[in-house]
Design an enzyme around this catalytic site. Structure first.
Site, mmCIF file in Angstrom:
data_model
loop_
_atom_site.group_PDB
_atom_site.id
_atom_site.type_symbol
_atom_site.label_atom_id
_atom_site.label_comp_id
_atom_site.label_asym_id
_atom_site.label_seq_id
_atom_site.Cartn_x
_atom_site.Cartn_y
_atom_site.Cartn_z
ATOM 1 N N HIS A 116 37.156 74.885 -2.468
ATOM 2 C CA HIS A 116 37.829 75.882 -1.625
ATOM 3 C C HIS A 116 38.220 75.276 -0.277
ATOM 4 O O HIS A 116 39.394 75.059 -0.034
ATOM 5 C CB HIS A 116 36.995 77.150 -1.441
ATOM 6 C CG HIS A 116 36.566 77.781 -2.712
ATOM 7 N ND1 HIS A 116 37.452 78.134 -3.697
ATOM 8 C CD2 HIS A 116 35.324 78.110 -3.181
ATOM 9 C CE1 HIS A 116 36.790 78.659 -4.722
ATOM 10 N NE2 HIS A 116 35.499 78.644 -4.442
ATOM 11 N N ASP A 119 37.622 78.257 -11.784
ATOM 12 C CA ASP A 119 36.556 78.930 -11.047
ATOM 13 C C ASP A 119 35.942 80.091 -11.833
ATOM 14 O O ASP A 119 35.217 79.876 -12.799
ATOM 15 C CB ASP A 119 37.096 79.386 -9.694
ATOM 16 C CG ASP A 119 35.988 79.740 -8.701
ATOM 17 O OD1 ASP A 119 34.826 79.887 -9.116
ATOM 18 O OD2 ASP A 119 36.282 79.886 -7.505
#
Length: 461
Positions: free
Chosen positions: A268, A319
């Protein structure tokens, strides 16, 4: 030896025409552009290298689409996390394996050929360790073996519930280890991975919330030179809490307290200052971007143009697996930058360059680096990733009969796939020379999907 022939193929040197590829024992033995097909060759129109998926939590596929009802006080990553804890409470080892196999089938059908499984569901429902502490890591390896996907297994070190070594909460009980038990977990994970071709085992301190700097230093030797992944700066609250605790922002704190280098992947890294962005790029670490999940959770937008301009590398991952879509991740990465900067073709970087081509090449190189993917043979030949001699024979073909690809070749076809294909355009996928996907469907889809449906029935009951 298996001999394939393609009208066009994306090679490390760029697009080439009339390309023959020979595969021997799972690796590419020869790549010959500009050659006519031979009798008996299997022929296809367009070949791409399989893409690495550098960040997956396979078990989260079990509740994809199930958290889209608004709560009483507004929703965020943190309310979604509570729903995730509730789903985890109901999973047994058989469920974890069945869910992961479904996820890996969908990944292969989408054009991913290696997955980085950021695996943090370790223990039984009451938080106690299984007789073999790596029971669930073994289930992940079994799912990879069933489906044929390449696995980079990243067992997660998770010890605390917040910055400053706060006690974990009840919902985190299945994730928790100390340094000693984590060492046993890694040992079990390595045994599980040893049965798989070209599997890689690394480590993943979950985040600065869940692991102290001292604990990260203590577990780093367990990586044995392999990948090191960590969540960082995903949410603004995370940044605020880190500043309140330490006086520094998460990426700043990590770079100041850990030996971050090219083995690392910072997942991220959404919320960074300009200085953090430059420092992260200079470290050699890969940015692990998950645009679909980041959008689904309302995380924010990664500063991609500044990071790339500073020499940073990135890859993409699925993810939470709310939607598994290679083209969708790349498309949303670019579209988020267009919305943020009110411009077009932002990540093409230079004039005359295909945006889809730039996105794909960056995700291929960055993903391979982050997942420790090059085989020893490929490394000896200087090959990192792609359709090159010594690399695993991981090949994806696109369906040229797809309406979006009509009349398109090379970079134009890649752009059309990423930006204009409303339905999947992947046709065939080879993994180590084994043809796993034909006509867009994995050969084991039906039995895998049946087990997945049964698992969801048990979890929901």
């Amino acid at each position: 030896m298996t001999h394939l022939w393609f009208e066009t193929a994306l090679l490390p040197t760029g697009w080439a025409s009339d390309v023959a590829i020979d595969m021997v024992r799972g690796q590419i033995a020869a790549v010959t552009p500009g050659t006519a097909p031979s009798a008996g060759d299997e022929r296809h129109a367009l070949a791409l290298p399989g893409l690495p998926n550098l960040h997956s939590h396979a078990f989260q596929r079990a509740f994809a689409g199930g958290t889209e009802v608004r709560g009483p006080t507004g929703d965020s990553f943190w309310t979604w996390r509570e729903a995730m804890y509730r789903a985890v409470d109901r999973m047994d080892p058989e469920d974890v394996e069945a869910i992961a196999a479904q996820v890996y089938v969908e990944m292969l059908e989408a054009g991913y050929t290696r997955v980085g499984e950021f695996h943090y569901l370790h223990h039984d429902r009451d938080g106690s360790a299984y007789a073999d502490i790596g029971e669930l890591a073994q289930r992940i390896a079994a799912a990879a073996q069933q489906t044929g996907i390449a696995l980079t297994l990243l067992p997660v070190f998770y010890a605390h519930g917040g910055f400053g070594a706060q006690a974990p909460n009840h919902g985190q009980r299945r994730f928790i280890n100390d340094v000693n038990s984590f060492g046993r977990l890694i040992e079990s994970a390595r045994k599980a991975a040893a049965a798989l071709p070209d599997a890689v085992v690394g480590i993943a301190p979950h985040s600065l919330r869940a692991a102290t700097a001292e604990e990260i230093a203590a577990i780093l030797p367990l990586a044995e030179g392999g990948p090191v992944h960590i969540h960082v700066a995903e949410q603004t609250k995370e940044v605020e809490d880190c500043i309140a605790w330490s006086g520094r922002r998460p990426v700043e704190h990590l770079l100041d307290n850990a030996p971050v280098d090219g083995r690392w992947c910072l997942i991220h890294a959404t919320h960074m200052t300009g200085e953090e962005t430059r420092r992260m790029a200079a470290s050699g670490a890969v940015a692990g971007l998950c645009p679909i999940t980041e959008a689904n959770l309302g995380d924010g937008i990664f500063p991609a143009p500044d990071f790339v301009a500073a020499g940073g590398r990135y890859g993409v991952g699925s993810d939470s697996n709310v939607l598994i879509d290679v083209a969708g991740e790349l498309r949303l990465l670019e579209y988020s930058q267009r919305l943020a900067h009110r411009a077009r073709n932002v990540l093409a970087i230079s004039e005359g360059k295909s945006t889809g081509g730039a996105l794909f090449a960056a995700a291929l190189e960055g993903g391979a680096q982050a997942l420790g993917a090059p085989t020893p043979e490929a490394q000896a030949l200087g090959t990192r990733a792609g359709l090159a001699i010594g690399a695993p024979a991981d090949i994806v073909t696109l369906d040229i009969n797809h309406p979006a690809l009509a009349g398109r070749k090379g970079a134009a076809a890649l752009d059309a796939w990423i930006f204009a294909a409303a339905r999947p355009a992947v046709d065939c996928v080879w993994r180590r020379g084994d043809k796993l996907v034909v006509g867009g469907r994995h050969r084991a889809r039906l039995p895998v999907e049946a087990r997945f449906r049964a698992a969801l029935g048990r979890i929901a009951s």
